[in-house]
Design a protein around this motif. Structure first.
Motif, PDB file in Angstrom:
ATOM      1  N   LEU A 194      -6.182   5.754 -10.396  1.00  0.00           N
ATOM      2  CA  LEU A 194      -5.761   4.425  -9.941  1.00  0.00           C
ATOM      3  C   LEU A 194      -6.857   3.432 -10.301  1.00  0.00           C
TER       4      LEU A 194
ATOM      5  N   ASN B  78      -6.515   1.459  -1.877  1.00  0.00           N
ATOM      6  CA  ASN B  78      -5.518   2.528  -1.847  1.00  0.00           C
ATOM      7  C   ASN B  78      -6.083   3.866  -2.306  1.00  0.00           C
ATOM      8  N   GLY B  79      -7.145   3.822  -3.099  1.00  0.00           N
ATOM      9  CA  GLY B  79      -7.827   5.062  -3.429  1.00  0.00           C
ATOM     10  C   GLY B  79      -8.448   5.701  -2.197  1.00  0.00           C
TER      11      GLY B  79
ATOM     12  N   GLY C 236       0.626   3.750  -3.082  1.00  0.00           N
ATOM     13  CA  GLY C 236       0.016   5.047  -2.780  1.00  0.00           C
ATOM     14  C   GLY C 236       0.976   6.187  -2.537  1.00  0.00           C
ATOM     15  N   LYS C 237       2.245   5.880  -2.317  1.00  0.00           N
ATOM     16  CA  LYS C 237       3.192   6.940  -1.995  1.00  0.00           C
ATOM     17  C   LYS C 237       4.488   6.819  -2.798  1.00  0.00           C
TER      18      LYS C 237
ATOM     19  N   SER D  75       0.836  -1.200   0.000  1.00  0.00           N
ATOM     20  CA  SER D  75       0.000   0.000   0.000  1.00  0.00           C
ATOM     21  C   SER D  75       0.873   1.253   0.000  1.00  0.00           C
TER      22      SER D  75
ATOM     23  N   THR E 204      -3.994  11.731  -2.872  1.00  0.00           N
ATOM     24  CA  THR E 204      -3.188  11.550  -4.083  1.00  0.00           C
ATOM     25  C   THR E 204      -4.046  11.226  -5.298  1.00  0.00           C
ATOM     26  N   PHE E 205      -5.001  10.302  -5.130  1.00  0.00           N
ATOM     27  CA  PHE E 205      -5.785   9.804  -6.259  1.00  0.00           C
ATOM     28  C   PHE E 205      -7.165  10.454  -6.298  1.00  0.00           C
TER      29      PHE E 205
ATOM     30  N   HIS F 206      -5.324   6.630   0.277  1.00  0.00           N
ATOM     31  CA  HIS F 206      -4.476   7.701  -0.259  1.00  0.00           C
ATOM     32  C   HIS F 206      -5.318   8.661  -1.105  1.00  0.00           C
TER      33      HIS F 206
END
Length: 262
Positions: free
Chosen positions: A120, A133-134, A98-99, A94, A140-141, A137
């Motif tokens: 993503l 992960n959406g 995600g990073k 993850s 980010t996404f 994170h």
């Protein structure tokens, strides 16, 4: 359009990792000659399914054609059979997705850093990884897509009477080996219920074929999101758990992204 293979030593995974990349080479005209565009591209991070690898999307889908048509960069990492989460001990997938991967690819390629330009998506196991992960994170996404995604949850409504977890990596995490004891941090419904995660969620796209063996759990997730008034786009149509369906859904996802963004 450039298609690349990139390897580097990952801190999150503590090993050498490889990903495939498609980078647009859009040209613009200036002073009577064609020169490379200086624009930063929207980016789709695309996840594979169980037993797959970083080459699957290039080998079995029309992603080259769609990347060129939509002028979008595509990053396709190797996820092993990890389900793209961080276990208590071991490779932190993850964190990688995600990073770390986002930071590494943005440093190497002309990619937009904007949330609304960062997508993503994935199929099957990768669909779960994209949703997980959406959510985790979300800063980010901005857009997340699940194509015939696995829906992991302790809810009996999702598992429909199935008690035992059939997935090896999850069996190692859950001492009882039963769905009811799935850790909340891996439970999609639990994560979606969290008020913190609802403050600024990504735009969600769900899709599944009506003949897919994962149809019922994906349809349930759609119904759950509707009941909770959580915004999302849902598509179902004739199709099984295969590349024929995912090649049909991929341009729908990208069209939805362009329409939603504008």
């Amino acid at each position: 359009m450039a298609i690349l293979t990139v390897s580097y030593q990952s801190g999150a995974l503590n090993k050498q990792v490889t990903y495939r990349a498609i980078i647009p080479e859009t040209k613009r005209r200036g002073e009577g000659k064609t020169i490379p565009s200086l624009e930063l591209y929207p980016t789709l991070y695309l996840l594979h399914g169980y037993t797959g690898d970083q080459n699957d999307w290039l080998e079995y889908s029309l992603i080259r054609e769609f990347a060129e048509r939509y002028e979008i960069a595509v990053i396709m990492p190797a996820g092993e059979n990890s389900f793209y989460f961080d276990p208590p001990i071991g490779p932190r997938y993850s964190t990688f997705i995600g990073k770390e991967l986002v930071e590494k690819t943005r440093a190497l390629f002309p990619l937009s850093h904007k949330r609304e330009d960062t997508l993503l998506a994935g199929f099957s196991m990768g669909g779960y990884g994209a949703l997980l992960n959406g959510i985790l994170h979300a800063d980010t996404f901005g857009f997340v897509g699940s194509f015939s995604g696995v829906v992991l949850s302790a809810s009996p409504d999702v598992n429909e009477g199935v008690v035992k977890i059939p997935i090896p990596i999850l069996q190692m995490l859950v001492e009882s080996g039963e769905w009811k004891d799935l850790p909340p941090r891996l439970d999609l419904l639990h994560l979606l219920e969290d008020t913190e995660n609802r403050k600024k969620p990504p735009e969600l796209f769900l899709s599944v074929g009506t003949e897919d063996y994962l149809y019922r759990e994906n349809n349930y997730l759609h119904t759950y999101l509707e009941k909770e008034n959580l915004s999302h786009y849902y598509f179902e149509g004739p199709g099984e758990h295969d590349w024929l369906f995912w090649n049909q859904v991929l341009p729908k996802f990208l069209n939805w992204y362009e329409t939603s963004k504008s």
